[in-house]
Design an enzyme around this catalytic site. Structure first.
Site, PDB file in Angstrom:
ATOM      1  N   ILE A 140       0.786  -1.123  -0.022  1.00  0.00           N
ATOM      2  CA  ILE A 140       0.063  -0.094   0.142  1.00  0.00           C
ATOM      3  C   ILE A 140       0.898   1.389  -0.264  1.00  0.00           C
ATOM      4  CG2 ILE A 140      -1.695   1.208   1.265  1.00  0.00           C
ATOM      5  CD1 ILE A 140      -3.033  -1.506   2.137  1.00  0.00           C
ATOM      6  N   PRO A 156      11.807   7.819  18.318  1.00  0.00           N
ATOM      7  CA  PRO A 156      11.069   8.664  17.813  1.00  0.00           C
ATOM      8  C   PRO A 156      11.881  10.024  17.064  1.00  0.00           C
ATOM      9  CG  PRO A 156      10.841   8.963  20.039  1.00  0.00           C
ATOM     10  CD  PRO A 156      11.558   7.836  19.861  1.00  0.00           C
ATOM     11  N   TYR A 163      -3.186 -10.848  14.698  1.00  0.00           N
ATOM     12  CA  TYR A 163      -3.155 -10.079  13.876  1.00  0.00           C
ATOM     13  C   TYR A 163      -3.995  -8.884  14.331  1.00  0.00           C
ATOM     14  CZ  TYR A 163      -3.755  -7.290   9.615  1.00  0.00           C
ATOM     15  OH  TYR A 163      -3.678  -6.210   8.902  1.00  0.00           O
TER      16      TYR A 163
END
Length: 333
Positions: free
Chosen positions: A27, A67, A151
């Site tokens: 995607i 991060p 999942y």
């Protein structure tokens, strides 16, 4: 790299620059292409450099690296949106799914909270976060979230983190819960990916034998190109704090999709169904249809590409596909 002053799809203004996490995946690649097609500039973030990248690529390990690097990137590049297309699919280990579907999300949220620049976050969740619906009952955004698989549970934890950050004002975020995304680049580990591989493996002029577990399920399939269009709309429109389901809005027998792929291949084929005969997508949902009213109302979005077209694109892409994507997409079932 592509750049234009007037791309965009919404009243909040153009989506010019978009950071795509998981840009090497199924995607992520299509979202990046859609941003370029709209005249925008995708910044491709993946764990490893992309040899075939047509846009700027930034190698970042969001699971192991923390991060800080992403936060600096946001302040330097000032993107309109961050799309989280990273994640691990059902076929991976539970630890891998937990890290990719939850830990990575927490890292991205921490980076956004620490940055001085605040982009829209479009997080790609999965309809497998919901409890299995009774057959005949479309899944809408009010459906209970009681996933039955590792999942689904790992994806739900990621979504819950995004929604909590949005509610607390730490992020401007929207969650798109995707149905079964198919098309060019579909994972070779998925059912349709494995069927395509078996078709490709057949000798020229010989009958292909496709071995699969019993094809009893019906799922809501949506083309990856339509999915990318929904992502761009969610990046541009004022839909922060929302969950929006993305699908075609119809339950299609998995057998019918296998037949479409066989037709697209043009190869004489015999299907052998049986326990242990092939890949089994054990998602806990044997029947699934997505209610698409919220996507139409808030995003002005509905699926445009036919499933026949999706099957043709899937088959065409397998001619050059040699290995699974480095960063799997959230919904390849």
């Amino acid at each position: 790299m592509a750049r234009c002053d007037t791309p965009g799809t919404g009243p909040d203004g153009p989506v010019r620059r978009v950071v795509v996490l998981g840009a090497s995946g199924f995607i992520g690649r299509q979202v990046s292409a859609a941003v370029r097609a709209a005249g925008g500039e995708p910044l491709l973030v993946a764990r490893r450099p992309l040899a075939d990248a047509t846009s700027r690529c930034i190698p970042l390990d969001l699971i192991g690296g923390g991060p800080d690097a992403l936060s600096r990137l946001l302040d330097t590049e000032r993107p309109a949106a961050v799309v989280n297309a990273a994640g691990a699919v059902w076929s991976r280990t539970q630890e891998t799914m937990q890290q990719a579907n939850h830990t990575l999300v927490e890292t991205a949220l921490a980076a956004i909270a620490a940055a001085s620049w605040r982009p829209r976050l479009v997080h790609l969740g999965s309809v497998f976060e919901y409890a299995p619906p009774p057959p005949g009952t479309p899944l809408d955004e009010r459906a209970p979230t009681r996933p039955t698989t590792p999942y689904g549970r790992s994806k739900l934890e990621g979504t819950q983190a995004v929604l909590a950050a949005s509610e607390a004002g730490r992020a401007d975020a929207v969650v798109l819960r995707l149905s079964n995304v198919i098309g060019a680049g579909t994972s070779p580990s998925s059912l349709l990916g494995q069927v395509a591989a078996q078709l490709r493996a057949a000798e020229a002029g010989q009958e292909a034998v496709v071995r699969v577990s019993p094809l009893r399920a019906s799922r809501d399939f949506v083309d990856v190109r339509d999915t990318a269009d929904a992502v761009l709309a969610a990046a541009a429109l004022p839909v922060g704090g929302r969950v929006i389901n993305i699908g075609r809005g119809e339950a299609v027998p998995v057998r019918a999709m296998v037949d479409r792929l066989i037709e697209a291949s043009g190869r004489p084929t015999r299907i052998v169904e049986g326990a242990g005969a092939g890949v089994r997508t054990n998602t806990g949902l044997d029947w699934m249809q997505v209610a698409t009213g919220t996507a139409r109302r808030l995003l002005g979005w509905s699926a445009r590409h036919s499933l026949d077209s999706s099957a043709r694109e899937l088959w065409r892409a397998t001619a050059t596909q040699t290995s699974p994507p480095a960063s799997p997409s959230p919904a390849q079932h």
